[in-house]
Structure formats: C-alpha cells, structure tokens
Design an enzyme around this catalytic site. Structure first.
Site, PDB file in Angstrom:
ATOM      1  N   CYS B  85       0.917  -1.186   0.008  1.00 35.19           N
ATOM      2  CA  CYS B  85      -0.208   0.067  -0.033  1.00 35.19           C
ATOM      3  C   CYS B  85       0.814   1.267  -0.158  1.00 35.19           C
ATOM      4  CB  CYS B  85      -0.977  -0.133   1.139  1.00 35.19           C
ATOM      5  SG  CYS B  85      -2.241   1.223   1.052  1.00 35.19           S
ATOM      6  N   HIS B 202      -3.508  -5.607   1.035  1.00 37.24           N
ATOM      7  CA  HIS B 202      -3.026  -5.789   2.364  1.00 37.24           C
ATOM      8  C   HIS B 202      -2.804  -7.430   2.778  1.00 37.24           C
ATOM      9  CE1 HIS B 202      -2.655  -1.506   3.825  1.00 37.24           C
ATOM     10  NE2 HIS B 202      -3.609  -1.462   3.130  1.00 37.24           N
ATOM     11  N   GLU B 204      -1.337  -8.586   5.103  1.00 31.99           N
ATOM     12  CA  GLU B 204      -1.185  -8.796   6.568  1.00 31.99           C
ATOM     13  C   GLU B 204      -2.377  -8.700   7.205  1.00 31.99           C
ATOM     14  OE1 GLU B 204      -0.749  -6.180   4.996  1.00 31.99           O
ATOM     15  OE2 GLU B 204      -1.032  -4.251   6.082  1.00 31.99           O
TER      16      GLU B 204
END
Ligand SMILES: Nc1ncnc2c1ncn2[C@@H]1O[C@H](COP(=O)(O)OP(=O)(O)O)[C@@H](O)[C@H]1O
Ligand SMILES: [Mg+2]
Lengths: 79, 225, 726, 79
Positions: B85, B202, B204
């Site tokens: 990002c 993302h 994560e």
C-alpha cells in the site's frame, strides 16, 4: 525572491481528477468549458537576490521533491 | 528468517505487519525511520499507512528519508523488499519500482475486500500460491491507480513482472473488476530482479480466519521458503 | 478599554451574565478576561442549561470505572482491561465546512480518548442531513463522509459503525456526532485533575494559530444570516500531527511522568488549564510568551481562545521534563513548559512580564451560571391511524419504498470510504447490528453501536428517550454482546424555547428510566443545543453510543442467514403499532400519533434470554427488529445472504400491514437449526419470552406465502440504488 | 480562451502540508528557503472569445466547485 511553481500532469498521463472535475462542472450547468487540467501550485520564497542562483535553488527543490518527474511537468516563474 | 519493518511517522499498518510476521515465525524488528543503519535482514517491509500524512504526494516524503538510502542499498544487493500500500507508493517514489500510483478513478478512498489473481507464482514472494489462483484480499487506499508508460507496461507483461491483477470471483479481469482504475487491473508488480514486490492490497490483514480469511498466509510462507 | 454592551453581546454573553462576572471579580474584566469568561460560560463548555438535568442520569455500576466528568468514560471489561469511550458533536463547524468540520470532530473525540491513556481502537459516527433533495445535502454528505474518512483513515483507526439519516429539519443544521472507543490497562488510566504545587505545565503538539477563535461560543448560538461572517474561524485538521501526538502521549504514559493530562478541545488553552486547576483545587499560572505560535504577533486574547487542533496540556512530575521532551522531539512535536501550578486558586496570565489577566478559577468553573430553564410537557398526540381510510397498496410496493429510501439504503457507498480493517481486529464491520472489535491479542471482544430515533423523540420524547436506549441495547445483544454502558450526545434546538427544553428534559427522563432498568449506565456524553436556524429547530436527536462485551469470542455473530431451510423465530410480541412507522411515513407521508410503547420488563427479559441462547451457541444468525418492522428486518437479512426466507402468514394478527410493518419493540429474529428448536422453545417458555415460529430460510428468494416473492438479487439492487447517484 | 487559476489557503488557515514540505526540503539540504505555500492550479480553456464573459465563466467555476471559499483564496489569469 519569490517564485511560483506550477506542476501539471504530463499530457499522456491519465488525469482522473481532471476528468471528474470536468464532468461535475458540466453537470452543475457550466457551459462553454472546453478543457480543464488540474495541478499543484507552490509559492516559494528564497533568501537569495541573484535571479539565476535563486532560480536554480527552486529548480532543485522541484527536481528533488516537489515534482514527480515520471508523470509531472513543471514551470517556474518569478513573481 | 530475519525481517525489518520500517516505521515512518504516519505509518499505521506497521503494527499489523509486525504481528503478522511474528505469527509466521519471522524474527522481526521495527526500525524507526531516523535510524541510519539497518540490521541484517533477509526481508525489509515498508508498511501501509499515511507516511507524512500523504502530504505532497503519497510516499514522496518518506521516499526522501535517511533510512531509504539503506533500503536502496539493501535492495541492490539482493535483499527482499516488500512494499504494501503506502509502502508500494514509497517504493515507486524512490525509483526502486517503476510507475506511479495515481488517485483512484472515483477520487475516493476505497476500503473493501476484492479478488486478485496471482499471475506469477515463480517468485520468492508467491511460490506457495498456485498460478492464476484467485485470492480475496482487503484494499484500503486513496491512490492505488497504477500507471506507467507503455514501454514499461510491455516489459511488465513480457518479463512476467506483474504479481497480481484485480479480478472478479470468477477470475475475470476487466473494467468491472477494477476497483481503482489501475492500468490493466494491476495490483502488484516486481522489479526486474524480482526481489522487490510492491502491492496495494494488504496481505497482513488476511492471516486470520476469525477476522477475515487466510488468503494472505501463502505470501509469508513463500518468503520463508 | 471600556467594555460596552455590544462587546459583551458579541462574546455571546447576556448582560446579566456580564453583571455577575463583575461581581465575581469585584471589578470590570479586561477584554482578555471577558474572552475567557465567554469561552467558559457558553453553553458548550458550561452546560448551563443542561447540568441540573444531566445529574439525574444513572452513572454508576460495578462495570463503571469513571463516569461523566472526565475526558471520557471508562468501564471495566475484566482482566485489567478497560474501555474508554465518548461521543461528541461537531454540528455547526460541519455545516460551515463539512470536510474540515467533520475531520476535526473526529480528531477532537480521539484526543478525549487517548488523553486518558487509551489506545483508540474504533471510531463510529452518527450523521444527520437535510432532505435528500435539498440543494445542499449532497455536497454536505460528501464533505462530511470524506472528512470522517480522511481523518480516521490517516491516523489508522478503523471506522466501524455509525448511522446516516435524512430529514428536512436538518436542512440548515446538519448533525455530525463522532464517537471514539479506546482500550487501556485498568491500572494505567490518566485523569485531568492537577495535583501538587509548582509543577510544570507543559504544552505539547501543534502550534497555536488564529483558527477557531470563538468556536465554542459559535457552537452555542443559533445560526443566522451573519453566520457566514464567522467563516474565518474554521479549523483545519491535521491527522498526521494527531497521529504523532497520540503515539508520543502513549509513549510518555508508559512511565510515571504524568500527573495529569488534558486535551485542548473547545476553548483550547482556556478550558484545558481551567479544568485541570479546578479539579485539583489549585491555581495555574501561564507565561503566554512561551506558547508556540504559528502566526506572528498573536495576542494573549488570541492564544487563550484559539481552537487550533492537535494540542495537549500536561502537568509533569518534578524532574521528568527532560525525558518527556526527548519523546516529543522524537515525534517532531513542540514541547514547552509554559507555566506552573500555584496555590492561588487563580488563572494567572502573564505576557511581556506583566500580568495581563487574573481570574479566580471558581468564577470560571463552579460559579459559572446554571439555569433551570422553563419547559413544558409534551401532550400525547393520541391518534390512531385507520388503514381502511388509506389508499390501498401492495405489501411488495410498500417494502420496496422502504428499502429504496435513503434512510434504509445500503450505506456501503459511505462505509467503503472508511478503513474498517486497519489494526486487524475488526471481526464484524459496519452494516451489522453492531460492530465487533477484538481486544488485541486476546480472545474477548467488544461490540459497539450508535443509534438515534428522532421521529419517535419528536412525537413523544419520553418514549423516544427510552426507545433509543433499548434499541441500542438490542443491537449489542443481537451480535452476542452483553451491554455494559453508554455515552450520549444530546442534539437539540434552542433551550430558551420552552417546548424544546421540554423535549430535552423528557428525552433525558426516558433515557434515565431505560438505563436504570437495564443497568446500562451513562459514562460520558455531550450536549449540543441551538441546533436550528431562524427559529426552525431540528427534531430532538439524542444519539446513544453503546459498548458491550463478548467474554469469549469464537466466531462473530451477524445477520447473514447461514443455512438453507433453517427455522426462523420471532422473539417478542407483535401488536402491529403503525403510528410513527416508516411504513406510514414512506408510503403515505403520515407522521402522526405516538411511537410504539416501551415495556422495559419485556425488553430486558427478551434481551437477556436471546443473549443466553447466543452464548450457548444455539443461534446461526440474529437481527433486531426496528424501524420498518418485521418484513424490513427479514429483507435486510436476506439482502446480505445467499439465502432468502419463506414466511407464513400470521395466525393471530390478521392485518398483514400491521403484522409486517408494525414497529413494536423488544423483538428479534433468530435463525436456528431445526434440531435445536425443542431446546430453544423450552428456554423461551421457561423464561416467559413470547415467540413465534414464522418460517424458514430458502435459497435465493424472499417470500411471504401467497403474498409476494422477490429474488434476493432484486432486493439487493433496490436497496443499493440510491447512493449510486453519488 | 485560456486561463490559469491558482488557489491558495487563506492567511491564518493552517497549512499542514506546507509545514511538512518545508521541513523536508530543509532536511534534504536545500538552503535559503524562506517559505513555501502549497496550493492548487487549474488550466482552463473556455469556448468564449469575449474576455469579460470568459472570465465570468471561469469565476463561476471557481465559486461553484474549484475553490473552497471558506478556507481558500483564488486568482484568475488569462494565459
Ligand atoms: N449528555 C451527557 N451525559 C452524560 N455526561 C455528559 C453529557 N454531556 C456532557 N457530559 C460530560 O460532561 C463532561 C464535559 O463534556 P465536554 O465539555 O464535552 O468535554 P470535553 O471538553 O472533554 O469535550 C464530560 O465528562 C462529558 O462526558
Ligand atoms: Mg476533552
């Protein structure tokens, strides 16, 4: 010494913002609009009285930070 | 595997990626941007967020920080670099990745789960995914609209440097499945040597079935080798 | 300088109030002092019209660590975990500049939470706009939504819930209420009460500029044509700096340096210093030359009244300055000792080595005016609507009318602009009855929601007040959380108008009764009066923000149907109350009659038993029934699911409109597996919970037997259309 | 007819971006920088040959969309 810097997207870079702004202007009833491009504007004051040197400093700021040379063009003007 | 997460003022996914790396058994360290030395790492992560408030251009100011010189040095000597990002935006600003991320075509911040397709699974980052695997993953950005020049775009395709493309549930890659206006639905790219990956989604956020899903796990396990 | 009546009025003070100021001081104030009085004595800071009524609210309970009176309320959720939360309004600034107004509203409420030592973990908001076709609505909505998102996204705290409503009484006065929720260690809560003499008073954060001067008094006045003039006072939010400030404060809070800490919100340096001193029974002396200023030649008056954002005041233990400064240097923030605590009980302001103003703290705090304003009771407007007198419509059309209406439309156009997932603990996002946020690294979670019901409150404030608390409670129950406590934001019109004051008092009484009965105390809140323009006032709009606890969370419970052919149970009795319903409003523009009655006993019993069933893992999905009635609730469940429903016609209540659209309270829809039905029925019967078996889930279609059959896809489309215009 | 519009924040309005950009320029070693203010820039072409009318159109665009009059000032120049 004071300068203005205008930064605009290069011609072949897609300008999503400009497009939306243009559409919106048309939608709110503005006629005769041919084109609109949006960019950034900086007013920069430098502590340097020699024009060429001052311009060089501003140019350096542009190249090093203010402008993304991959997609943007810029113009410096003394004001 | 040793990892370092670079923390800039305004980074806000730093904790999330740190938690993910540790959960995946990386030996992780958080590195404050004012540091001038990087600890020895196999992986450097530049996390998401709003470094320096996204002021001027997203990623521009972080791209000028001291630590970035170290990151560039590490990258050039083959260290793996992952930019997520805002991290992707920073990597393009430093020149480690070519191209830029313009504002989303609807000029709005977009947060939602989207589908992406794994285009190249023969890299250090993606080898645990199947080729053309469709994964569901969260995006959250204002400037994720990938743009680059034609030459580079061709090169990306020809040399298999596109990591992920946005698609729909069935894998169709088209305008309807393009959330932000990215050229050819590109969601993530590699550098020439494929040791740097920049991606807008993302991973994560996708490591926990309870919160979302586990579609991001393979990215980390790929890295572990 | 002579203080003329005109100057007094310009400061938003009444002449009588000015007379009391002179008495308290035993002299005429100078301009700086007058400015300070105006900042502290206005409605927004002094609660002069509301204070005597707020005292009636129940604020205690074994879950309460800190009730109203601090920057935010604090509750205990066990294991040394505490939840810190508050809601606040930013209505007037958001109307003038929607983006910045909303953004700084979010910034302000976040500071209230992290000031207390909590890391913010969730943001919510309640926003009310004028009629959807009013010329300003679209741009206001756009601005407010991007402002809320702009701030929350940048600082990296998920915005997980809220409500968006439209009604013409907000045409010229929108409501923007923001709620922040944080997590702290119970033994590490920070308060604003000053302690000790000669302690350093430290200014941290952004520099002070001329922005927002008189913001608090602006929030305490009605709008008129001249409001435009006040435009230059608009504050610009800087979420980046707030993020740094938050991290720096939380870092400093790790050791024992801080005696007390207070954010600079409304009335900036003035209210923060006065509040700290007054709570500690101390004086405070400030050297204004030291205040970090953004602009040149700022005067003491401007410094004391500026509402520049992202600033805090801290009182430090002796000898901790050096270490504390290191932390703020690391985060590139100003850190300046600007004064000290004293034993004078006065606020003393020095500038250029001269005392420029000196006011007894008590005169600004406890001696501020309190009004027992006149109010009148609302007469119940008993009016029953006879459906036979109305034009005939089809159930299907009535439902479509409701689902396609902006108030009921799918809000993903809005929520997709908020980062809901950052911090990786959002287990249930907005769009559900309540959001669920996991406590980081633990297997427990909190549920949060905000609610309001302006139509109910307008038609009968006492019931309306009760109803919102109950609806809020129900929303938490629906996701399997035990409701613990609330915060409230009381948005009303002009309190000098007796009817409006009556609305306020009665709503508050309703809130009080419900909170007391449900053991659902109020731990923080905010009052916003003068919401109106030129005598047109908004509907009374109290907003309730609730927090509940899920002790051990295995999977989040939402309102998506999970299986084909599961049983559907309706909990609670349906009487068919249609007055004040969405059905009559949307289809016939009828707004008469009383809101549905609240039976607190049933409310509590039904809620507790539903929660019990959820905790025993007997429920597949659940949803509370609120405006729009049973059919709307079922449609909402179908829209988000793969499955639809097949509902039988009611056996007892024969009027289908009353049955399906009635807004009777204390009701829930539960999806359960057939094998669990006997067990569940037994629990319900044993506990006197009224219930009905209403039908089953089925694939793809929303169906009422013999009445209507629509595909889920079409329902989804209908529900999503409105915002696509944006 | 073509115009440029520059939009800047009003005096006394906080400029969070300007502050960060200024610090960064100093950090990357630019000397002599006294001040920098950032704003927006538009290049607008309208289909109208009468100067006054054209200017009015552009002014209307500014007031209606391009400029946030609450916090920004603007200038129009023919280019
Ligand atoms: N409606 C209300 N119900 C309960 N407490 C309230 C209400 N309104 C204000 N309070 C409490 O009064 C105190 C002052 O509120 P406020 O002036 O909004 O604080 P701040 O200056 O921190 O924003 C707070 O502790 C707040 O929780
Ligand atoms: Mg506060």
């Amino acid at each position: 010494m004071k300068f203005s810097v205008t930064v605009t997207l290069k011609k072949d870079v897609l300008d999503p913002q400009g497009k939306v702004v243009q559409n919106t202007l048309v939608n709110i009833g503005i006629k005769n609009l041919k084109s609109i491009r949006q960019g950034k504007y900086f007013e920069i004051e430098v502590d340097e009285s020699e024009l060429l040197t001052a311009e060089k400093i501003v140019d350096k700021m542009c190249k090093k930070l203010l402008v993304n040379l991959v997609i943007e063009d810029y113009k410096i003007n003394k004001i | 595997m040793r990892s370092s997460v670079i923390v800039f003022p305004g980074s806000n996914c730093d904790r999330d990626i740190g938690v993910a790396l540790e959960k995946m058994q990386f030996k992780n360290q958080m590195i404050w941007h004012k540091e001038t030395r990087l600890p020895k790492s196999d992986l450097i992560v530049i996390p998401g967020g709003f470094s320096y408030g996204d002021y001027l251009r997203s990623g521009a100011i972080a791209g000028k920080s001291l630590i970035i010189d170290e990151v560039i040095r590490a990258a050039n000597s083959g260290c793996l670099i992952l930019g997520i990002c805002n991290g992707f935006q920073i990597l393009t600003e430093t020149g480690l990745l070519k191209g830029t991320l313009l504002r989303n075509k609807n000029l709005k911040f977009i947060n939602k789960d989207v589908q992406i397709k794994v285009l190249n699974n023969k890299t250090k980052f993606t080898n645990k995914y199947k080729k053309d695997q469709i994964i569901k993953i969260n995006i959250a950005h204002n400037e994720g609209n990938f743009f680059t020049d034609l030459l580079h775009l061709e090169k990306l395709s020809n040399e298999n440097l596109i990591a992920f493309k946005y698609c729909d549930e069935k894998g169709n890659i088209n305008e309807n499945s393009n959330p932000n206006g990215s050229l050819e639905n590109i969601a993530g790219i590699f550098n020439d040597n494929k040791n740097i990956l920049g991606m807008m989604p993302h991973p994560e956020r996708m490591i926990d079935e309870f919160i979302s899903n586990k579609d991001g796990v393979n990215l980390f396990t790929s890295l572990l080798g | 300088m002579k203080i003329s009546n005109k100057i007094v009025e310009k400061h938003g003070l009444k002449i009588e109030e000015y007379e009391s100021i002179k008495k308290l001081l035993n002299r005429q104030p100078n301009l700086l002092e007058l400015g300070i009085f105006s900042a502290m004595w206005n409605e927004h800071c002094s609660y002069k019209s509301s204070r005597i009524h707020l005292r009636k609210l129940p604020t205690k309970g074994k879950q309460v660590i800190q009730g109203p009176g601090e920057n935010a309320g604090v509750i205990d959720i066990g294991d040394n975990d505490a939840i810190v939360f508050k809601i606040e309004s930013h209505n007037h600034p958001s109307y003038i500049e929607p983006y910045q107004g909303a953004a700084t509203g979010v910034g302000g409420i976040l500071r209230d939470v992290f000031t207390m030592g909590a890391r913010p973990i969730a943001l919510l908001n309640s926003i009310h706009f004028g009629s959807p076709d009013h010329t300003k609505t679209k741009s206001l909505l756009n601005g407010v939504v991007s402002g809320i998102g702009g701030y929350g996204n940048c600082i990296g705290i998920p915005t997980v819930g809220g409500e968006t409503k439209f009604n013409e009484t907000y045409n010229e006065n929108i409501l923007v209420n923001a709620m922040a929720v944080g997590h702290a260690n119970k033994d590490k809560i920070f308060y604003s009460k000053a302690k000790g003499l000669n302690k350093s008073v430290v200014y941290v954060g952004s520099k002070t500029g001329r922005d927002g001067i008189h913001g608090a008094s602006m929030a305490s006045a009605e709008f008129d044509e001249n409001s435009e003039e006040k435009k230059p006072t608009v504050q610009v939010g800087d979420p980046f700096t707030e993020k740094l400030l938050m991290e720096a404060c939380l870092e400093l809070m790790k050791d024992n340096s801080i005696i007390s800490i207070q954010d600079m919100g409304a009335a900036g340096l003035t209210s923060s210093s006065v509040e700290m001193a007054s709570k500690g029974g101390l004086g405070i002396e400030l050297e204004l030359d030291k205040v970090p200023c953004r602009e040149e030649n700022m005067t003491p008056y401007e410094m004391m009244l500026s509402e520049s954002q992202e600033r805090m005041l801290i009182i430090l233990e002796d000898g901790k300055e050096h270490n504390a400064k290191k932390i703020f240097d690391k985060w590139d923030l100003d850190f300046v000792v600007i004064g000290k605590t004293t034993n004078t009980n006065k606020l003393t302001l020095k500038f250029n080595n001269k005392i420029q103003g000196e006011i007894p703290i008590e005169a600004l705090a406890s001696k501020a005016p309190i009004y027992d304003r006149k109010w009148i009771k609302k007469k119940p407007q008993k009016k029953e609507i006879n459906l036979k007198d109305l034009k005939k419509i089809k159930i299907e059309d009535a439902l479509i009318k409701i689902l396609s209406n902006p108030n009921h439309s799918n809000k993903s156009w809005i929520t997709n602009q908020y980062d809901q997932s950052v911090m990786c603990d959002t287990a249930l996002k907005s769009g559900s009855d309540a959001a669920i946020i996991r406590i980081h690294n633990k297997d427990k979670a909190i549920a949060v929601t905000v609610d309001s019901s302006a139509y109910y409150c307008k038609s009968y404030p006492l019931t309306g007040g009760k109803q919102i608390v109950c609806e809020n409670w129900r929303n938490l129950i629906s996701v399997g959380a035990k409701p613990l406590a609330i915060t409230n934001c009381l948005n009303f019109g002009n309190p000098e108008n007796e009817e409006i004051m009556g609305e306020f008092v009665e709503c508050l009484t309703g809130i009080k009764q419900a909170c007391e009965f449900l053991d659902y105390p109020v731990v923080s809140g905010n009052v916003s009066f003068y919401n109106g323009t030129n005598k047109k006032n908004i509907y009374p709009t109290p907003v309730i923000g609730g927090v509940g606890l899920i002790k051990k969370i295995t999977k989040p419970l939402d309102h998506n149907f999970k299986k084909n052919n599961s049983n559907l149970i309706l909990i609670g009795k349906t009487f068919g109350h249609l007055e004040q319903s969405c059905f009559l409003r949307e289809n016939y523009s009828i707004n008469d009659g009383l809101p549905p009655e609240i039976n607190l006993k049933n409310e509590k019993n039904n809620g507790e038993i539903v929660l019990k069933l959820i905790e025993e893992d007997l429920i597949l999905s659940s949803h509370d029934v609120s405006d729009g009635g049973l059919i709307t609730a079922l449609a909402e469940m179908s829209i988000v699911s793969k499955y639809g429903v097949k509902i039988q016609k009611p056996k007892k209540l024969t009027n289908l409109f009353k049955y399906f659209f009635g807004e009777d309270q204390a009701r829930y829809i539960l999806e359960i597996e057939a094998i669990n039905l006997p067990k569940i029925e037994k629990v319900l019967k044993n506990n006197d919970v009224y219930y009905e078996n209403i039908g089953f889930t089925q694939k793809d279609y929303f169906e009422i037997e013999g009445e209507l059959k629509i595909s889920n896809k079409d329902l989804f489309k209908i529900n999503n259309e409105w915002y696509n215009n944006f």
